[in-house]
Design a protein around this motif. Structure first.
Motif, PDB file in Angstrom:
ATOM      1  N   VAL A 143     -10.855   2.490   2.729  1.00  0.00           N
ATOM      2  CA  VAL A 143      -9.731   3.021   1.965  1.00  0.00           C
ATOM      3  C   VAL A 143      -9.218   1.943   1.020  1.00  0.00           C
ATOM      4  CG1 VAL A 143      -9.020   4.624   3.792  1.00  0.00           C
ATOM      5  CG2 VAL A 143      -8.037   2.326   3.708  1.00  0.00           C
ATOM      6  N   ARG A 144      -8.363   2.387   0.119  1.00  0.00           N
ATOM      7  CA  ARG A 144      -7.667   1.470  -0.787  1.00  0.00           C
ATOM      8  C   ARG A 144      -6.188   1.800  -0.698  1.00  0.00           C
ATOM      9  NH1 ARG A 144      -6.664   1.922  -6.410  1.00  0.00           N
ATOM     10  NH2 ARG A 144      -7.806   3.884  -6.376  1.00  0.00           N
ATOM     11  N   LEU A 145      -5.341   0.782  -0.584  1.00  0.00           N
ATOM     12  CA  LEU A 145      -3.903   0.966  -0.429  1.00  0.00           C
ATOM     13  C   LEU A 145      -3.196   0.395  -1.648  1.00  0.00           C
ATOM     14  CD1 LEU A 145      -1.594   1.881   1.409  1.00  0.00           C
ATOM     15  CD2 LEU A 145      -1.789  -0.302   2.612  1.00  0.00           C
ATOM     16  N   THR A 146      -2.416   1.246  -2.323  1.00  0.00           N
ATOM     17  CA  THR A 146      -1.669   0.831  -3.510  1.00  0.00           C
ATOM     18  C   THR A 146      -0.225   1.329  -3.360  1.00  0.00           C
ATOM     19  OG1 THR A 146      -2.198   2.848  -4.755  1.00  0.00           O
ATOM     20  CG2 THR A 146      -3.742   0.996  -4.966  1.00  0.00           C
ATOM     21  N   GLY A 147       0.570   1.083  -4.400  1.00  0.00           N
ATOM     22  CA  GLY A 147       1.941   1.595  -4.418  1.00  0.00           C
ATOM     23  C   GLY A 147       2.965   0.487  -4.316  1.00  0.00           C
ATOM     24  N   ASP A 148       4.187   0.902  -4.022  1.00  0.00           N
ATOM     25  CA  ASP A 148       5.311  -0.013  -3.886  1.00  0.00           C
ATOM     26  C   ASP A 148       4.981  -1.098  -2.848  1.00  0.00           C
ATOM     27  OD1 ASP A 148       8.411  -0.475  -4.165  1.00  0.00           O
ATOM     28  OD2 ASP A 148       7.965  -0.447  -2.009  1.00  0.00           O
ATOM     29  N   ALA A 149       5.196  -2.346  -3.210  1.00  0.00           N
ATOM     30  CA  ALA A 149       4.798  -3.463  -2.347  1.00  0.00           C
ATOM     31  C   ALA A 149       5.484  -3.420  -0.989  1.00  0.00           C
ATOM     32  CB  ALA A 149       5.094  -4.791  -3.042  1.00  0.00           C
ATOM     33  N   ASP A 150       6.772  -3.067  -0.952  1.00  0.00           N
ATOM     34  CA  ASP A 150       7.480  -3.001   0.321  1.00  0.00           C
ATOM     35  C   ASP A 150       6.958  -1.853   1.180  1.00  0.00           C
ATOM     36  OD1 ASP A 150       9.061  -5.194  -0.313  1.00  0.00           O
ATOM     37  OD2 ASP A 150      10.680  -3.968  -1.158  1.00  0.00           O
ATOM     38  N   ALA A 151       6.644  -0.731   0.535  1.00  0.00           N
ATOM     39  CA  ALA A 151       6.105   0.412   1.277  1.00  0.00           C
ATOM     40  C   ALA A 151       4.710   0.083   1.832  1.00  0.00           C
ATOM     41  CB  ALA A 151       6.043   1.646   0.375  1.00  0.00           C
ATOM     42  N   VAL A 152       3.902  -0.585   1.029  1.00  0.00           N
ATOM     43  CA  VAL A 152       2.563  -0.996   1.478  1.00  0.00           C
ATOM     44  C   VAL A 152       2.686  -1.922   2.682  1.00  0.00           C
ATOM     45  CG1 VAL A 152       0.574  -2.405   0.848  1.00  0.00           C
ATOM     46  CG2 VAL A 152       1.405  -0.641  -0.722  1.00  0.00           C
TER      47      VAL A 152
END
Length: 198
Positions: free
Chosen positions: A179-188
């Motif tokens: 998988v690849r995880l992106t998005g808001d750094a705090d949410a990640v």
């Protein structure tokens, strides 16, 4: 792929792999080897709690005996009830098959649309559970070429991958899931730190 139900196909493939690897091969289940995993599956299908004593008693029978018991299939109710069997055992056997495959250097199996469809169906449950654990952040699951699923607040963590890979990640097999995880750094960070294992 064959026409057998997913749970039976995954069961047979897992039994074949267990027989090939033997009782001491690693799995992705922390602290469990292949004999532990086979004992767990036998106990689960016979509604036993899986205490340390019960696990030890099943393991003492030997991996060949455990595999033979698994190959006979589960008890009829509820495990073979049409409609329930795939939900109750299809993903259990898929995930544990991957626990053994990936711990022993075998990668993702492509061209399994029925497994992807089932996994995508179950990401609804897994995604909601994960989103609850990372509040106030939200979670989006984004399969290739499909509509995303969103849970909780917008603008949170975004997990990209095939449905089977998303489900593996959400079930605690993070390092093995493609998988690849992106998005808001705090949410990640919240998702990476959350316990989503089943």
């Amino acid at each position: 792929m064959g026409t057998a139900p997913i749970d039976m196909r995954e069961r047979e493939a897992l039994c074949d792999l267990l027989a090939e690897l033997g009782p001491d091969a690693p799995t992705l289940c922390e602290g469990w080897d292949t004999a532990d995993l086979a004992a767990h599956l036998v106990l689960r299908e016979h509604f036993k709690r899986g205490t340390d004593e019960q696990m030890a008693a099943e393991k003492a029978k030997g991996l060949p005996a455990l595999i033979a018991r698994l190959r006979t299939g589960p008890p009829p109710v509820p495990w073979r009830v049409p409609g329930l069997r795939t939900l109750m055992n299809g993903l259990e056997y898929f995930i544990h098959h991957e626990d053994v495959r990936r711990a022993n250097g075998l990668g993702r199996r492509p061209d399994r649309p029925d497994l992807d469809a089932l996994a995508w169906r179950m990401t609804g449950f897994a995604g909601r559970r994960a989103a609850r654990r990372i509040r106030p952040y939200g979670l989006e699951l984004r399969p290739p070429g499909g509509s995303p699923r969103r849970f909780g607040s917008p603008g949170g963590a975004v997990l990209h991958g095939e449905p089977t890979e998303l489900l593996l990640y959400l079930s605690g097999r993070r390092d093995a899931a493609e998988v690849r995880l992106t998005g808001d750094a705090d949410a990640v960070a919240a998702l990476q730190g959350a316990d989503t294992a089943v």
